[in-house]
Write an enzyme that holds these catalytic residues in place. Sequence first.
Site, mmCIF file in Angstrom:
data_model
loop_
_atom_site.group_PDB
_atom_site.id
_atom_site.type_symbol
_atom_site.label_atom_id
_atom_site.label_comp_id
_atom_site.label_asym_id
_atom_site.label_seq_id
_atom_site.Cartn_x
_atom_site.Cartn_y
_atom_site.Cartn_z
ATOM 1 N N LYS A 1 78.626 20.061 -17.383
ATOM 2 C CA LYS A 1 79.114 20.518 -18.689
ATOM 3 C C LYS A 1 78.545 19.676 -19.824
ATOM 4 O O LYS A 1 78.136 20.216 -20.867
ATOM 5 C CB LYS A 1 80.651 20.461 -18.708
ATOM 6 N N SER B 1 89.830 25.412 -17.188
ATOM 7 C CA SER B 1 89.352 24.306 -18.028
ATOM 8 C C SER B 1 89.125 24.710 -19.481
ATOM 9 O O SER B 1 88.773 23.863 -20.308
ATOM 10 C CB SER B 1 88.058 23.729 -17.454
#
Length: 810
Positions: free
Chosen positions: A748, A705
């Site tokens: 996140k 990611s």
Amino acid sequence: MKGLMAESQIIERTPTSTIIRSAGGNGQTLTIPLLLPILPIRNIVVFPGTVMPLNVGRQKSKNLLDEVMPGEKIIGVVAQKNPESEDPHHPDLNTVGVACMILKLFKLPDGNQSIIVHGLTRFRLMGIEQTEPFLLGRVEVLEEVLEPSAEFEALVASVRLQANRVIELSPNTPDEAAQVLNSITQPSALADFLAANLQADTADKQKLLEELDIEKRLRQIAGRLATQLDVLELQSKIQSQVKENIDKSQRRYYLQEQMKAIRKELGEGDPNGSSEVESLREKLVAAKPPEGVMREADRELGRLESIPSASPEYGVIRTYLQILSELPWSNSTVDKLDLAEAKKILDRDHHDLEKVKRRILEYLAVRKLKPEGGGAILCFLGPPGVGKTSLGKSIAEAMGRKFIRVALGGVRDEADIRGHRRTYIGSMPGRVIAELRKAGTNNPVMMLDEVDKLGNDFRGDPSSALLEVLDPAQNNTFTDHYLDVPFDLSKVLFIATANSMDNVPGPLRDRMEVIEIPGYTQNDKLHIAKRYLVPRQLDANGVGLKHVKFKDSALKLVIESYTREAGVRNLERSIGSVVRGIAAELVGGKTEKVVVDEKTVGKFLGPIRFEPELASRTSVAGVATGMAYTPVGGDILFIEATRMPGKGGIILTGQIGDVMKESATAAFSLIRSRAEELGIDPKLLAESDVHIHVPAGAIPKDGPSAGVAMFTALASLFLNKPVPFDLAMTGEITLRGLVLPIGGLKEKTLAAKRAGIKQVIVPKRNQKDLPEIPDEVKNTLKFHFVENIDQVLEIALNVKKPHKKKVAKV
């Protein structure tokens, strides 16, 4: 036992009949007509030389008897192929039958008739000449084949011995059967006598009747006698063993009663009048274990009675029986199924966590509708300090059940779950059974804490042992190695906790319903601190609310500048440090109420530990801010890139894993392939080496990611344009420039919010995860949803995709 007639022999054939003579009798001759009345019979076969009763019920059979009884009384008896046929014809009958003489006729009260016949000789049914009023068949009398030899004589003797042994072992055989058997001298008569009395079905007996070779017939009979003999000998052996065991049990009971009486006279018995064995038996009966468990316990009680108390095995068996008697086989607590009260308790102890609370209330609702339903297997997944373990206690209180916590962190021995076998010294049950024994109920809330911290070594894999425990389809018969009897775990509400599912094996993960508990926002932490943490720390340190008051600004300072975590564990620890400092002042003589503000926090906690560093870290070209997901919650990463003279190589540092290295290589290849579009000199790329570094090099990092952040850092470096300091990004990239979705978006974005980020770049395919993100985060962060790297460059570096010039074709 069927009777016996003498063996017959053909002496003459005429056009209309066959004359036979009795070979073993008085020389009497009988004439068998070639046209014989045929009597079909069902489920029975008549053999030559045997006397048998036959029931007659069909009208055609009665007509036959009316015709033959005044005459010679000789009929042909043939077995039907299909016993269900009521009106059999030639195809329904076997081809070989027996000519019989009717000895006697009985008329029964129900209108049926019964006859007694004896077989004379075999014949083959050549055809049916008449069907009404009875069957009349054309027959051919058959001769048997016999070739005498020494081997044949041995066969006859062997068959005779086998038959005598079968008669000896058969319980319902008449006494005269052996005398009849030994009186038979002719091999054919012996074979037919034994065939008639064999335990075989109609088809097998018909095959023996059709066998004209006497030696072959005797061999088939010998094989069947051997099988029958094996069964009879086995039955005899079993019966003798059963009788022996019964005699032993009766003798043992008699001796035990005598021993009790002797001990009572000597004054060596239990002062209370009952022995230790009887006391254990009473406890076991009171525990109400299942029938199979009680049977095993009775066996061990019997062993205990026969072993001297000084024997080491005596203590092992006594401990085992004591544990069996103390287990909650039938003891359950009554569930509180008041959903309103349960919701009140859950809201009292925990802020937010609406998804978890809703799942618990759903479980209670199902229990109320179906009380006999199986237990649920839940797994709370989230970073440390978010209240996973304390949530289990609240669930137990809301349901009115006992709470058990089993810490699995660092467990490496399978026996910790399943127990040790009793063959080992110091053996004991596994943790599951041991905790149930302490709880005293078979339906507690059992929390399996830190299931992702299980290890494995040469002693086995504990996670594999948990597969049966956490499977509702299997755990109703969970067998602990120490108990060696099944225990029903289906009523237990199992709740596992984990920080990450990466280390949990797939089969174990499949057995649990995973409920994610993300980190808290700053507002959540402020609310939790005011409502739970401050009162708890004041009480724990002996300081009352009348002495101390925390301002919201002070708590915010602690949250933002002294802690940076997904949970609230360090926050509570910091609040505790402040409270303890105030407690020392109060003991020193301070009397006025302390109002905790920013200055007080700095006084007791020292310099702030976390400062905003986004502007300083990202103010130069070549640096991009990424977002990461870790077992302890979300975090942000700074991706730094620099270049130096070289040959177009790439260097990667920061303890990054293989997947992250591949993302960096893919990002660099994407930059080189689009250099012309971006306005980057290809010669500069060819003559430069690139170094990508991810700070916090001591912490392992991996995952795809960070691909978008790495690409943006490289583009920023070669275009010499800095990325906005308040922008973070996440997403996986492909060599075609597409941005693929990622996981852990909620964690996140929470980390980005804590770090002061104002806008984030997120893959467009993650837009579906937006409802899971708290409103506080969605209202303060600006989300940019992208599908390709062109959109990323436009947002991060204000670089728009150039339009290609159209070239006219000639």
